[in-house]
Design a protein around this motif. Structure first.
Motif, PDB file in Angstrom:
ATOM      1  N   GLY A 155      11.301  52.919-154.439  1.00 10.87           N
ATOM      2  CA  GLY A 155       9.997  52.639-155.030  1.00 10.87           C
ATOM      3  C   GLY A 155       8.918  52.751-153.988  1.00 10.87           C
ATOM      4  N   ASP A 156       7.648  52.693-154.435  1.00  8.79           N
ATOM      5  CA  ASP A 156       6.547  52.767-153.479  1.00  8.79           C
ATOM      6  C   ASP A 156       6.307  51.400-152.849  1.00  8.79           C
ATOM      7  N   ARG A 157       5.283  51.326-152.013  1.00  4.69           N
ATOM      8  CA  ARG A 157       5.057  50.092-151.254  1.00  4.69           C
ATOM      9  C   ARG A 157       4.618  48.925-152.130  1.00  4.69           C
ATOM     10  N   ASN A 158       4.233  49.186-153.363  1.00  8.13           N
ATOM     11  CA  ASN A 158       3.771  48.123-154.249  1.00  8.13           C
ATOM     12  C   ASN A 158       4.895  47.467-155.051  1.00  8.13           C
ATOM     13  N   VAL A 159       6.100  47.984-154.913  1.00  8.87           N
ATOM     14  CA  VAL A 159       7.225  47.412-155.665  1.00  8.87           C
ATOM     15  C   VAL A 159       7.525  46.011-155.142  1.00  8.87           C
ATOM     16  N   ASN A 160       7.836  45.087-156.062  1.00  5.78           N
ATOM     17  CA  ASN A 160       8.101  43.682-155.685  1.00  5.78           C
ATOM     18  C   ASN A 160       9.358  43.582-154.830  1.00  5.78           C
ATOM     19  N   THR A 161       9.505  42.453-154.147  1.00  4.71           N
ATOM     20  CA  THR A 161      10.575  42.298-153.159  1.00  4.71           C
ATOM     21  C   THR A 161      11.860  41.692-153.716  1.00  4.71           C
ATOM     22  N   ASN A 162      11.837  41.156-154.934  1.00  5.83           N
ATOM     23  CA  ASN A 162      13.030  40.504-155.478  1.00  5.83           C
ATOM     24  C   ASN A 162      14.219  41.462-155.512  1.00  5.83           C
ATOM     25  N   LEU A 163      15.410  40.956-155.195  1.00  5.72           N
ATOM     26  CA  LEU A 163      16.608  41.804-155.097  1.00  5.72           C
ATOM     27  C   LEU A 163      17.349  41.987-156.421  1.00  5.72           C
ATOM     28  N   ARG A 164      16.978  41.202-157.452  1.00  4.52           N
ATOM     29  CA  ARG A 164      17.707  41.274-158.715  1.00  4.52           C
ATOM     30  C   ARG A 164      16.873  41.902-159.837  1.00  4.52           C
ATOM     31  N   TYR A 165      15.579  42.082-159.628  1.00  2.00           N
ATOM     32  CA  TYR A 165      14.777  42.841-160.580  1.00  2.00           C
ATOM     33  C   TYR A 165      13.658  43.547-159.831  1.00  2.00           C
ATOM     34  N   LYS A 166      13.252  44.678-160.363  1.00  2.00           N
ATOM     35  CA  LYS A 166      12.153  45.451-159.804  1.00  2.00           C
ATOM     36  C   LYS A 166      11.237  45.873-160.941  1.00  2.00           C
ATOM     37  N   LEU A 167       9.929  45.986-160.623  1.00  2.00           N
ATOM     38  CA  LEU A 167       9.005  46.583-161.571  1.00  2.00           C
ATOM     39  C   LEU A 167       8.057  47.498-160.813  1.00  2.00           C
ATOM     40  N   GLY A 168       7.729  48.608-161.406  1.00  2.00           N
ATOM     41  CA  GLY A 168       6.836  49.564-160.772  1.00  2.00           C
ATOM     42  C   GLY A 168       6.685  50.800-161.635  1.00  2.00           C
ATOM     43  N   LYS A 169       5.832  51.698-161.204  1.00  2.00           N
ATOM     44  CA  LYS A 169       5.593  52.916-161.977  1.00  2.00           C
ATOM     45  C   LYS A 169       6.294  54.129-161.387  1.00  2.00           C
ATOM     46  N   THR A 170       6.899  53.972-160.193  1.00  2.00           N
ATOM     47  CA  THR A 170       7.555  55.139-159.562  1.00  2.00           C
ATOM     48  C   THR A 170       8.964  54.772-159.099  1.00  2.00           C
ATOM     49  N   LEU A 171       9.660  53.964-159.871  1.00  2.00           N
ATOM     50  CA  LEU A 171      11.007  53.566-159.484  1.00  2.00           C
ATOM     51  C   LEU A 171      11.991  54.711-159.691  1.00  2.00           C
ATOM     52  N   SER A 172      12.892  54.866-158.724  1.00  2.00           N
ATOM     53  CA  SER A 172      13.962  55.851-158.846  1.00  2.00           C
ATOM     54  C   SER A 172      15.292  55.119-158.731  1.00  2.00           C
ATOM     55  N   TYR A 173      16.181  55.317-159.719  1.00  2.00           N
ATOM     56  CA  TYR A 173      17.426  54.556-159.789  1.00  2.00           C
ATOM     57  C   TYR A 173      18.386  55.261-160.728  1.00  2.00           C
ATOM     58  N   ASN A 174      19.610  54.804-160.724  1.00  2.00           N
ATOM     59  CA  ASN A 174      20.611  55.313-161.662  1.00  2.00           C
ATOM     60  C   ASN A 174      20.598  54.415-162.904  1.00  2.00           C
ATOM     61  N   PRO A 175      20.167  54.913-164.065  1.00  2.00           N
ATOM     62  CA  PRO A 175      20.055  54.070-165.262  1.00  2.00           C
ATOM     63  C   PRO A 175      21.369  53.397-165.649  1.00  2.00           C
ATOM     64  N   LYS A 176      22.491  53.996-165.292  1.00  2.00           N
ATOM     65  CA  LYS A 176      23.777  53.410-165.652  1.00  2.00           C
ATOM     66  C   LYS A 176      24.092  52.149-164.857  1.00  2.00           C
ATOM     67  N   GLU A 177      23.378  51.953-163.742  1.00  2.00           N
ATOM     68  CA  GLU A 177      23.653  50.815-162.882  1.00  2.00           C
ATOM     69  C   GLU A 177      22.735  49.625-163.143  1.00  2.00           C
ATOM     70  N   VAL A 178      21.785  49.764-164.069  1.00  2.00           N
ATOM     71  CA  VAL A 178      20.786  48.716-164.282  1.00  2.00           C
ATOM     72  C   VAL A 178      20.559  48.512-165.780  1.00  2.00           C
ATOM     73  N   TYR A 179      19.805  47.465-166.100  1.00  2.00           N
ATOM     74  CA  TYR A 179      19.248  47.305-167.443  1.00  2.00           C
ATOM     75  C   TYR A 179      17.760  47.622-167.319  1.00  2.00           C
ATOM     76  N   GLU A 180      17.318  48.674-167.988  1.00  2.00           N
ATOM     77  CA  GLU A 180      15.934  49.108-167.826  1.00  2.00           C
ATOM     78  C   GLU A 180      15.107  48.788-169.062  1.00  2.00           C
ATOM     79  N   ILE A 181      13.865  48.383-168.814  1.00  2.00           N
ATOM     80  CA  ILE A 181      12.892  48.142-169.869  1.00  2.00           C
ATOM     81  C   ILE A 181      11.721  49.077-169.624  1.00  2.00           C
ATOM     82  N   LYS A 182      11.599  50.101-170.455  1.00  2.00           N
ATOM     83  CA  LYS A 182      10.548  51.104-170.293  1.00  2.00           C
ATOM     84  C   LYS A 182       9.209  50.634-170.872  1.00  2.00           C
TER      85      LYS A 182
END
Length: 526
Positions: A433-460
């Motif tokens: 993610g970019d520098r504005n992504v939050n620091t929590n290790l169990r959830y992230k929110l942002g507009k430029t997140l890159s991840y494997n959807p199969k490894e997370v629960y995503e809310i678009k």
């Protein structure tokens, strides 16, 4: 291995039949007829247990007991005596006697006492192992058939029960339990992914719904279902919120206060993210986070703000009272350390004037963070059992224990709960993610997140689940099971630092299924 016993009795010849019985059972028995010889013998030999008469010439049994305990505090002593005097019993119990048997005794009574005091842990381990093995299949079957949050509450309660039972023994079944808990969290995550957005759609639709049937009891429901009904009955209420408090930690604390309170024990489901800013503010406001942001923007703090995320809790409580047109008076107090707890204790008499007292205790959350950042704390709480034990020690030895004792003297209804729990993380999951992504290790929110959807629960679409969207393209992702998010930059250091730490914000039974306890002081006759 033979166990060594010392039997002290001035009429030892009359006990030869008992001694022969014990010797046939594999015990070595030495005998003496007075307290002085007993003390000398205890210094010379390493005994597993002492059998002691009370009425002896010279040193009495109680005097002998006291001297044995002074020299050998871990040596169990069983009093075998004709005395039925309550005063003698009280003194023996006060001196931490292991058992008290009244003559005449039969050999089986003696054997039972030995099993309780010498073999108890081995026997408990064997029986607990057998019982868990018998229940393992039942729990697995229940996991496969779970269709509701109530089903998962019951499964989690059973897993915590067996975790605590096995932790008290030398059981070899603990690895099996860890495996079953892991499987349960895998299935629980599937259950949440399947149902969470549906629950939120029902909650946010504005239509009537039944808690427990259509949607589970969740963070915004605590005041409406627990606090307000008690106030409506004319009761005064203390709402005690222990931050980051798991159900297994509650069970440890329960053992400390069970003699003071009548207790009704339940679980409720924390909203996502299972983090203070969202879950605790939802409790105090009675609203989902996006509603707080829209209705009371001055009370909502964005993720990227330097301002503390939980500074507006008292005003949020007031907004909920106002929304329901309630005139109840309330006080709000946050305790971060023992000094704060002592100040709170001093103020307790003034709390009587309020209908509702809200108290937030931050110790467990601070312990969780300290365990991550402080090597010594990590050593002290190096596993789940040690983590629970520190929580119990805090309850037993800090001013918080005094707080519970004081609350037990009042007529108030105590509602004890938390905003979320935590889980011990093990498995890194890469996210960019970019520098504005939050620091929590169990959830992230942002507009430029890159991840494997199969490894997370995503809310678009965050609004669909009652979450704020700082940007039009904001996505939330949540870690499940024992995963935690790690950045590719400096990946190895990051993983080694945060692996095996307690984190919250994501999806697991430990984080989402949290205690909701109602207590009243025990009424005692006389």
């Amino acid at each position: 291995m033979d166990y060594r016993l010392l039997w002290i009795d001035d009429e030892i010849d009359l006990l030869k039949g008992h001694i022969m019985f014990l010797e046939k059972k594999g015990y070595g028995v030495d005998t003496v007829t007075n307290g002085y010889d007993a003390l000398e013998q205890c210094d010379k030999e390493d005994y597993d247990l002492v059998l002691l008469d009370e009425n002896m010439p010279g040193l009495s049994g109680l005097e002998t007991l006291q001297r044995i305990k002074e020299a050998h505090p871990a040596l169990p002593v069983v009093m075998v005596t004709k005395s039925e005097e309550e005063n003698i019993m009280n003194q023996a119990i006060g001196s931490k006697i292991a058992d008290y048997l009244i003559k005449p005794v039969n050999p089986t009574q003696i054997l039972l006492s030995l099993k309780k005091n010498i073999h108890q842990k081995r026997i408990q381990t064997e029986v607990t192992d057998q019982n868990y093995q018998q229940n393992f299949g039942k729990i697995s079957l229940e996991m496969g058939e779970a269709r509701s949050m109530e089903d998962w509450n019951e499964i989690y309660k059973k897993l915590v029960f067996w975790e605590l039972e096995l932790s008290e023994t030398d059981s070899q079944m603990r690895e099996m339990l860890l495996m079953q808990k892991g499987e349960a969290n895998t299935e629980f995550a599937k259950f949440i992914k399947k149902n969470y957005e549906r629950w939120m759609k029902i909650r946010l639709s504005g239509e009537q719904y039944e808690l427990g049937e259509d949607v589970p009891l969740m963070s915004p429901d605590i005041f409406k279902t627990q606090v307000f009904p008690a106030l409506d009955r004319g009761e005064k209420v203390t709402l005690l919120v222990i931050d980051n408090f798991r159900f297994d930690q509650w069970r440890m604390i329960r053992s400390e206060i069970a003699d003071m309170f009548s207790i009704e024990e339940n679980l409720y489901c924390s909203i996502l993210p299972t983090a203070t800013q969202y879950a605790r503010n939802a409790i105090f406001s009675g609203l989902m986070p996006d509603k707080i942001e829209k209705m009371f923007p001055e009370l909502w703090v964005d993720e990227d703000s330097e301002e503390g995320k939980n500074l507006n809790e008292a005003p949020l409580v007031q907004t909920q009272l106002d929304r329901y047109r309630r005139k109840n008076t309330f006080s709000y107090h946050k305790v971060n350390d023992s000094v704060g707890a002592e100040k709170l204790l001093a103020q307790l008499p003034s709390f009587k004037q309020y209908d509702l007292n809200v108290i937030v205790l931050n110790f467990v959350d601070m312990l969780s963070h300290a365990r991550t950042e402080n090597r010594m704390v990590k050593e002290l709480a190096n596993n789940e059992a040690a983590y629970r034990s520190i929580t119990q020690s805090w309850m037993r030895h800090s001013a918080v224990g005094d707080l519970f004792r004081a609350l037990a003297q009042s007529e108030r209804r105590i509602i004890l709960t938390t905003d979320h729990g935590s889980i011990r993380t093990q498995n890194p999951v890469r996210v960019v993610g970019d520098r504005n992504v939050n620091t929590n290790l169990r959830y992230k929110l942002g507009k430029t997140l890159s991840y494997n959807p199969k490894e997370v629960y995503e809310i678009k679409v965050p609004q669909n689940v009652g979450l704020p969207a700082p940007n039009l393209s904001t996505t939330y992702i949540f870690a499940t099971e024992q995963d935690f998010f790690a950045y590719p930059n400096n990946y190895n250091y990051y993983v080694s630092y945060y692996k095996d730490t307690f984190q919250h914000g994501g999806i697991s039974m430990e984080e989402m299924l949290v205690p909701l306890i109602t207590m009243k002081r025990k009424e005692r006759e006389g």
